[in-house]
Design an enzyme around this catalytic site. Structure first.
Site, mmCIF file in Angstrom:
data_model
loop_
_atom_site.group_PDB
_atom_site.id
_atom_site.type_symbol
_atom_site.label_atom_id
_atom_site.label_comp_id
_atom_site.label_asym_id
_atom_site.label_seq_id
_atom_site.Cartn_x
_atom_site.Cartn_y
_atom_site.Cartn_z
ATOM 1 N N HIS A 38 0.680 -1.316 -0.137
ATOM 2 C CA HIS A 38 -0.099 -0.093 -0.126
ATOM 3 C C HIS A 38 1.018 1.347 -0.101
ATOM 4 O O HIS A 38 0.676 2.273 -0.770
ATOM 5 C CB HIS A 38 -0.958 -0.058 1.271
ATOM 6 C CG HIS A 38 -1.834 1.259 1.276
ATOM 7 N ND1 HIS A 38 -3.130 1.157 1.070
ATOM 8 C CD2 HIS A 38 -1.353 2.534 1.815
ATOM 9 C CE1 HIS A 38 -3.582 2.422 1.260
ATOM 10 N NE2 HIS A 38 -2.595 3.277 1.820
ATOM 11 N N GLU A 39 1.765 1.509 1.110
ATOM 12 C CA GLU A 39 2.724 2.616 1.153
ATOM 13 C C GLU A 39 3.545 2.624 -0.101
ATOM 14 O O GLU A 39 3.800 3.844 -0.592
ATOM 15 C CB GLU A 39 3.303 2.589 2.501
ATOM 16 C CG GLU A 39 2.547 2.680 3.666
ATOM 17 C CD GLU A 39 1.600 3.473 3.584
ATOM 18 O OE1 GLU A 39 1.648 4.634 3.022
ATOM 19 O OE2 GLU A 39 0.355 3.242 4.188
ATOM 20 N N HIS A 56 1.742 4.311 -2.861
ATOM 21 C CA HIS A 56 1.842 5.961 -2.659
ATOM 22 C C HIS A 56 3.284 6.388 -3.184
ATOM 23 O O HIS A 56 3.552 7.454 -3.893
ATOM 24 C CB HIS A 56 1.668 6.372 -1.483
ATOM 25 C CG HIS A 56 0.367 6.167 -0.602
ATOM 26 N ND1 HIS A 56 -0.631 6.985 -1.155
ATOM 27 C CD2 HIS A 56 -0.374 5.577 0.443
ATOM 28 C CE1 HIS A 56 -1.969 6.796 -0.688
ATOM 29 N NE2 HIS A 56 -1.685 5.911 0.134
ATOM 30 N N HIS A 84 3.410 6.472 -6.766
ATOM 31 C CA HIS A 84 2.801 7.795 -7.308
ATOM 32 C C HIS A 84 3.702 8.956 -7.224
ATOM 33 O O HIS A 84 3.723 9.795 -8.158
ATOM 34 C CB HIS A 84 1.568 8.067 -6.349
ATOM 35 C CG HIS A 84 0.359 8.706 -7.132
ATOM 36 N ND1 HIS A 84 -0.561 9.159 -6.627
ATOM 37 C CD2 HIS A 84 0.446 9.392 -8.497
ATOM 38 C CE1 HIS A 84 -1.418 9.822 -7.185
ATOM 39 N NE2 HIS A 84 -0.839 9.993 -8.248
HETATM 40 ZN ZN ZN Z 1 -2.774 5.268 2.111
#
Ligand code: ZN
Length: 693
Positions: free
Chosen positions: A482-483, A486, A489
């Site tokens: 998940h991290e 990010h 991105h």
């Molecule tokens: Zn998040």
């Protein structure tokens, strides 16, 4: 010709300073940064930025991008670069002195931003630039930055009359401070409580990993026996496995009453009054700007534009989940009935885990041996290598804040360096709980070339125990992905202007798209084979165990869905029509929301809201729904991979190009449609959660 403000040379000048916070020549020198550096660094940047700004405004020439917007962007980047290591260290290596310095700086930064946001001269200059013929010649990223600036000026009170403007500014500063206090109270309350056990019989039910962690914590603090704390890994392990019901109850009570007027530290760090004041001030600020409520104000910068639409979306999902959640709870009650006639909140994780083991013959603990930290990280890199053609290499001898922190460099298929990142994996003392990505350096194009973006990836996974490597459970693997989403991105952006590069300028309810998207790979056999290997034998995860993991994936998924919806609806209602000065308490509103949505009502002393940092200290106010909304987006985006193949050679690069590289240059709906070929649909999420077949 008027001289163009040159931020690069200001940055170089500052390099001579002995204050490491003013050195922008490369990565932050974390080991050199001391709390006493914070104030002088901030003084200097704020003073220099202010006078540079005045010089820009005094000049009578026609303003354009190069002589006005870009220099302003550079100044704000310089402040961000100065403050980023401070705010980062405050999160990962907290101390009394640093916290003081941080809190001293925060309201000053807030005041600085507000004074720009309310400066009529700057606002007028932006309006003039937007109206000038030259505007059409700017590239889309530049135009978006100007467009966002005009919007933010309005939302920050630039069009208010002087008295109202002054009041708005006061409110913003006060809110910044209140949020910081809120967070501190939660951290202090979390750290203040512990459960020390000296009789081994009290550990019954706990797996070896949790015992070893508790033993290590006790040793570290020089206490006998086993020490359990309210930090995530310790608390969750205890609630899930400890057989002694009375101890689980004790732990639960301490956890859910943190920073409140209830529980073992009742009143000591009570956030009650802070929450009321935060809500009052948000309401007042929204009213000053002419909005009916804070929710409307908050949605001005989001993908979903109206509170009504948000509430409909949440209620629709709740309606689709409720009956199944009811059945899940009944199943759990029936299963636990012989041992436990009245199922209480502190029994739910415990019996759920037992039921999961019964139904799927499977426990999270069974997976740990397959997820040794290095294999997980290498495997994750192999996944993005196949997906996006990226190559990632660890760099040694980089200055960090803890010996466990790693540093990596990321290159694309053309061997261009696209980003670098710090990875801080383990839970430890004086480190904030949870997991997050933060910006260290943003991408931009300078006369010298591209400034490579740098990210912070922070998790709170179980630390290594003695000689044994850190072994993740599957949830910790998912969190890491998940991290990393990010981080991708932030790092893969191709935008040359900081204001809309990476996650900058991306609507909050769309910002979780890349992160939740990446989680999907943790459930795919083909991807798991790259990251799951028995740390003793190197063997891949047996098919039988994998099947169990998949079958168990949607275990109690409707109950979990409702829990998230309860938080999201509570947040939305709190900022929509709730009057903090009226008769109804925050607790009463939460109770109401629970009666509408929840299948499980917690005990009356539960003060979950007092540690709900997302909405009181974390930027998710009237925005918590964004997690679910982004799940719709990420599930639907992933469904294209399900259709085309999860490592399809065209779909991966298309996602990278259409979403990850674009930053905030375009509306998230346009980006999504560019990738998916249509607007988002809810079906993929319902299917992934097992709510439809
Ligand atoms: Zn998040």
């Amino acid at each position: 010709m008027r001289p163009v403000y040159d931020c690069e040379s200001t940055m170089r000048q500052s390099n001579n300073d002995s204050n490491p916070l003013l050195d922008y020549s490369g990565l932050p020198r974390f080991s050199k940064i001391r709390p006493e550096h914070v104030r002088p660094a901030l003084d200097r940047v704020l003073t220099e930025n202010r006078s540079a700004r005045e010089r820009l405004l005094e000049d009578g020439a026609a303003l354009d991008w190069h002589n006005f917007v870009q220099p302003l962007e550079d100044m704000s980047e310089r402040l961000a670069r100065t403050w980023s290591p401070v705010s980062h260290l405050n999160g990962v290596k907290n101390s009394v002195a640093l916290r003081e310095a941080y809190n001293e700086g925060l309201p000053r930064i807030s005041a600085y931003h507000t004074e720009i946001a309310q400066d009529e001269r700057i606002y007028r200059a932006f309006k003039e630039i937007a109206a000038a013929p030259i505007y059409a010649e700017l590239d889309p990223a530049q135009r978006k930055i100007i467009e966002n600036a005009l919007r933010d000026f309005r939302l920050n009170g630039a069009e208010l009359a002087p008295a109202a403007k002054e009041r708005f500014k006061e409110i913003q500063q006060r809110l910044t401070l209140l949020s910081s206090h809120f967070q501190e109270h939660v951290l202090d309350a979390t750290q203040a409580w512990e459960l020390v056990l000296t009789d081994e019989r009290d550990l019954k039910g706990l797996p070896e990993s949790a015992r070893a962690m508790a033993r290590q914590t006790a040793e570290r603090d020089g206490s006998p026996g086993w020490k359990f704390t309210l930090d995530g890994p310790s608390y969750l392990a205890f609630m899930t496995y400890a057989d002694k019901r009375a101890l689980r109850e004790k732990m639960y009570e301490a956890y859910v009453t943190r920073a409140s007027e209830q529980g073992p530290h009742a009143g000591r760090w009570d956030n009650g009054a802070i929450m009321v004041e935060i809500l009052q001030l948000r309401r007042e600020a929204a009213a000053l700007l002419g909005f009916a409520n804070y929710a409307e104000y908050s949605l001005q910068r989001k993908m979903v534009k109206s509170p009504k639409r948000v509430i409909e979306f949440l209620r629709d999902l709740a309606a689709r989940s409720r009956s199944r959640a009811g059945r899940e709870l009944e199943e759990l009650r029936a299963f636990a009935h012989d041992e436990c006639a009245e199922l209480e909140a502190w029994d739910i994780p415990y019996y759920s885990e037992k039921l999961r083991q019964r139904l799927y013959d499977f426990s999270q603990e069974d997976l740990r041996p397959y997820f040794p930290v290095d294999q997980v990280i290498d495997g994750m890199f192999a996944v993005v290598s196949r997906l996006f053609g990226l190559r990632i290499e660890q760099l040694k001898d980089v200055d960090t804040w803890n010996a466990d922190v790693r540093f990596y460099e990321l290159r694309d298929a053309q061997d261009e360096i696209r980003g670098r990142f710090y990875l801080d994996l383990y839970a430890r003392r004086h480190k904030r709980g949870g997991a997050w990505m933060d910006e260290c350096i943003s991408r931009k194009r300078t006369p010298a070339g591209v400034q490579v973006p740098v990210a912070h990836l922070v998790c709170n996974a179980s630390p290594p125990l003695g000689e044994q490597p850190s072994l993740f459970n599957h949830t910790e693997v998912v969190t890491l992905f998940h991290e990393f989403g990010h981080g991708l991105h932030h790092m893969l952006t191709k935008v040359d202007y900081v204001g809309v590069a990476g996650i900058n300028g991306v609507a909050w309810d769309a910002v979780e798209l890349p992160s939740q998207f990446m989680e999907n790979w943790c459930w795919q056999r083909e991807a798991l084979d790259l990251l799951a290997r028995d740390y003793r034998s190197g063997a891949p995860m047996p098919q039988e165990l994998y099947n169990k993991l998949i079958r168990a994936r949607n275990f109690q998924s409707a109950m979990q869905m409702l829990r998230q919806l309860e938080f999201a609806l509570f947040d939305m209602c709190l900022h929509l029509d709730y009057d903090p000065e009226g008769d109804k308490s925050i607790q009463a509103l939460l109770d109401e929301t629970r009666r509408e949505v929840a299948v499980l009502i917690p005990p009356s002393y539960n003060r979950f809201q007092n540690s709900f940092t997302h909405i009181f200290a974390g930027g998710y106010a009237a925005g918590y729904y964004g997690y679910k909304w982004a799940e719709v987006l990420s599930a639907d985006a992933f469904s294209k991979f399900e259709e085309q193949g999860i490592f399809d050679r065209e779909t991966g690069p298309a996602f990278m190009h259409d979403i990850l590289e674009q930053g905030g240059t375009r509306e998230p709906m346009d980006l999504f449609v560019a990738f998916r070929g249509r607007e988002p649909e809810i079906e993929a999420l319902l299917r992934h959660c097992g709510l439809v077949s």
